[in-house]
Write a protein that holds these residues in place. Structure first.
Motif, short mmCIF file in Angstrom:
data_model
loop_
_atom_site.label_atom_id
_atom_site.label_comp_id
_atom_site.label_asym_id
_atom_site.label_seq_id
_atom_site.Cartn_x
_atom_site.Cartn_y
_atom_site.Cartn_z
N SER A 9 40.55 42.05 44.61
CA SER A 9 40.99 42.59 46.25
C SER A 9 41.01 44.35 45.79
N VAL A 10 42.36 44.89 44.66
CA VAL A 10 42.11 45.97 44.83
C VAL A 10 41.17 46.75 43.25
N MET A 11 41.36 45.72 42.83
CA MET A 11 39.96 46.30 42.42
C MET A 11 38.77 46.34 41.88
N ASP A 12 37.90 45.30 43.39
CA ASP A 12 36.91 45.81 44.36
C ASP A 12 36.77 47.12 45.28
N ARG A 13 38.23 47.78 46.04
CA ARG A 13 37.87 48.90 46.01
C ARG A 13 38.22 50.03 45.30
N MET A 14 38.87 50.06 43.71
CA MET A 14 39.05 50.50 43.00
C MET A 14 37.17 51.44 43.08
N MET A 15 35.80 49.99 42.52
CA MET A 15 35.31 50.73 42.38
C MET A 15 34.95 51.54 42.98
N MET A 16 34.52 50.51 44.34
CA MET A 16 34.61 51.79 45.52
C MET A 16 35.26 52.86 45.29
N GLU A 17 35.91 53.12 44.98
CA GLU A 17 36.99 54.44 45.04
C GLU A 17 36.55 55.80 43.84
N PHE A 18 35.94 54.58 43.39
CA PHE A 18 35.46 55.41 41.39
C PHE A 18 34.13 55.88 42.39
N PHE B 43 28.79 34.00 21.50
CA PHE B 43 29.66 32.98 22.55
C PHE B 43 28.13 31.63 23.65
N THR B 44 28.89 30.65 23.80
CA THR B 44 27.96 30.28 24.48
C THR B 44 28.05 29.67 25.86
N GLU B 45 28.99 30.73 26.12
CA GLU B 45 29.53 30.05 27.44
C GLU B 45 30.22 31.51 27.93
N ILE B 46 30.33 31.88 29.51
CA ILE B 46 31.31 32.69 29.67
C ILE B 46 32.36 32.90 30.99
N ASN B 47 32.63 32.42 31.05
CA ASN B 47 33.87 31.72 32.67
C ASN B 47 34.58 33.02 32.80
N THR B 48 34.38 33.42 33.54
CA THR B 48 35.21 34.70 34.44
C THR B 48 34.72 35.53 35.74
N ASN B 49 35.81 36.50 36.69
CA ASN B 49 35.07 36.38 37.63
C ASN B 49 34.50 36.82 38.30
N PRO B 50 33.33 37.06 38.47
CA PRO B 50 31.85 37.39 38.79
C PRO B 50 32.12 39.26 38.61
N GLY B 51 30.95 40.00 38.49
CA GLY B 51 31.16 41.45 38.56
C GLY B 51 29.80 41.37 37.70
N TYR B 52 28.91 42.65 39.02
CA TYR B 52 28.07 43.42 39.06
C TYR B 52 27.71 44.37 39.48
N VAL B 53 26.38 44.81 39.35
CA VAL B 53 26.11 46.54 39.58
C VAL B 53 25.39 46.60 41.17
N ASN B 54 25.47 46.71 41.88
CA ASN B 54 24.92 46.00 43.41
C ASN B 54 23.75 47.20 43.61
N GLN B 55 23.12 46.73 44.31
CA GLN B 55 21.61 48.65 44.32
C GLN B 55 21.95 49.68 45.14
N GLN B 56 22.98 49.91 45.68
CA GLN B 56 23.88 51.66 45.96
C GLN B 56 24.84 51.64 44.47
N SER C 180 32.98 56.58 45.06
CA SER C 180 32.76 58.02 45.99
C SER C 180 33.56 59.08 45.44
N HIS C 181 34.46 59.28 43.94
CA HIS C 181 34.44 60.16 43.85
C HIS C 181 33.18 60.65 42.62
N GLY C 182 32.48 59.89 42.37
CA GLY C 182 31.22 60.41 41.47
C GLY C 182 31.38 59.56 40.16
N VAL C 183 31.97 59.27 39.84
CA VAL C 183 32.08 58.10 38.41
C VAL C 183 31.40 57.35 38.84
N THR C 184 30.16 58.00 37.05
CA THR C 184 28.63 56.55 37.73
C THR C 184 29.28 55.21 36.42
N ILE C 185 27.85 54.52 36.54
CA ILE C 185 28.58 53.38 35.80
C ILE C 185 28.52 53.66 33.96
#
Length: 273
Positions: free
Chosen positions: A44-53, A114-127, A55-60
């Motif tokens: 949850s902290v990391m998702d919030r940090m991505m929002m902060e990035f 690698f044939t498979e990657i198991n990890t937490n979902p992380g993706y770039v949304n439409q915004q 909002s501060h103009g940090v691009t993908i």
């Protein structure tokens, strides 16, 4: 194709740091992260940090450039490429996230290994903002593991699924590499013919050392990328030699069974008058 399945952790195993901390520190958001961390779960902290990035103009693109600079020991990539070339089945089980891992592996030119990657979902949304969510949704139910696994991921359950999808007839043998406390639970899932490679003097090493008898697999520690490569290549070679010996032994048995039995000759000749 080898019968070896190699499962890698990512942070502090393939790469030489924690990817979340690297990104936060490099972008200059360490103070904000430290303020938020006591108030909510890590994902949850990391998702919030991505929002902060965002909002501060940090691009993908800026985030990707930082991830491209992430430290990695110079022998890790050759080790992965060599294992792949030998026909090993390489997989990742990581508490990082898919956006980080895919970005880094593509940049390093080894994602196809690698044939498979198991990890937490992380993706770039439409915004244009990275979203991160937990592998196990701890808001709905717990994974129920009593080992020292984080609430969002039990790697032992992931290993159970991988093992269940592999036919026992294939006689696969596992090599598991990791460093963190979350890598202890999967280490308990392997058998006597498997191998566990904990990073020395890291949390998983300390947990295993408390009672090594609980781990049925052979334990082979490593301290850095160079030793990781040496140990990994030695174990792969060991399995390949044993596989070849079994093939030769089986072939010899088949050959001996296929040799026709000759009719016995008479013990004496009768001389006709």
């Amino acid at each position: 194709m080898s019968n070896v399945v190699i499962v890698f952790d990512f942070d502090k195993t393939i790469i030489d740091c924690d990817s979340d901390n690297w990104l936060i520190d490099e972008l200059g958001f360490t103070d904000l992260f430290n303020q938020l961390l006591p108030t909510m779960p890590w994902n949850s902290v990391m998702d919030r940090m991505m929002m902060e990035f965002h909002s501060h103009g940090v691009t993908i693109e800026e985030i990707e450039k930082v991830l491209h600079r992430i430290p990695i020991h110079h022998r890790i990539i050759p080790a992965i490429k060599s294992a792949h070339a030998l026909g090993c089945d390489l997989r990742i089980v990581s508490d990082a996230n898919m956006f980080y891992i895919e970005t880094i592996l593509k940049h390093l030119g080894i994602i196809e290994c690698f044939t498979e990657i198991n990890t937490n979902p992380g993706y770039v949304n439409q915004q244009g903002r990275v979203r991160i969510s937990p592998y196990h949704d701890f808001n709905k139910n717990s994974h129920g593991c009593t080992n020292p696994c984080p609430p969002n991921m039990c790697k032992g359950l992931i290993i159970d699924r991988i093992q269940n999808t592999i036919n026992e007839v294939d006689n696969k043998r596992f090599i598991y590499l990791g460093d963190g406390a979350g890598d202890y639970c999967p280490s308990l899932r392997f058998g006597e013919k498997d191998f566990v490679m904990p990073r020395k003097n890291f949390p998983v090493w300390d947990l295993i050392c408390k009672d090594p008898s609980l781990v049925k697999a052979e334990i082979h520690g490593w301290c850095d990328g160079q030793e990781l490569e040496q140990v990994l290549m030695t174990l792969i070679s060991k399995v390949i030699v044993e596989e070849n010996a079994q093939v030769i032994s089986s072939d010899c048995k088949l050959r001996s069974m296929s040799i026709p039995v000759l009719e016995s000759f008479p013990t004496a000749l009768t001389v006709r008058p």
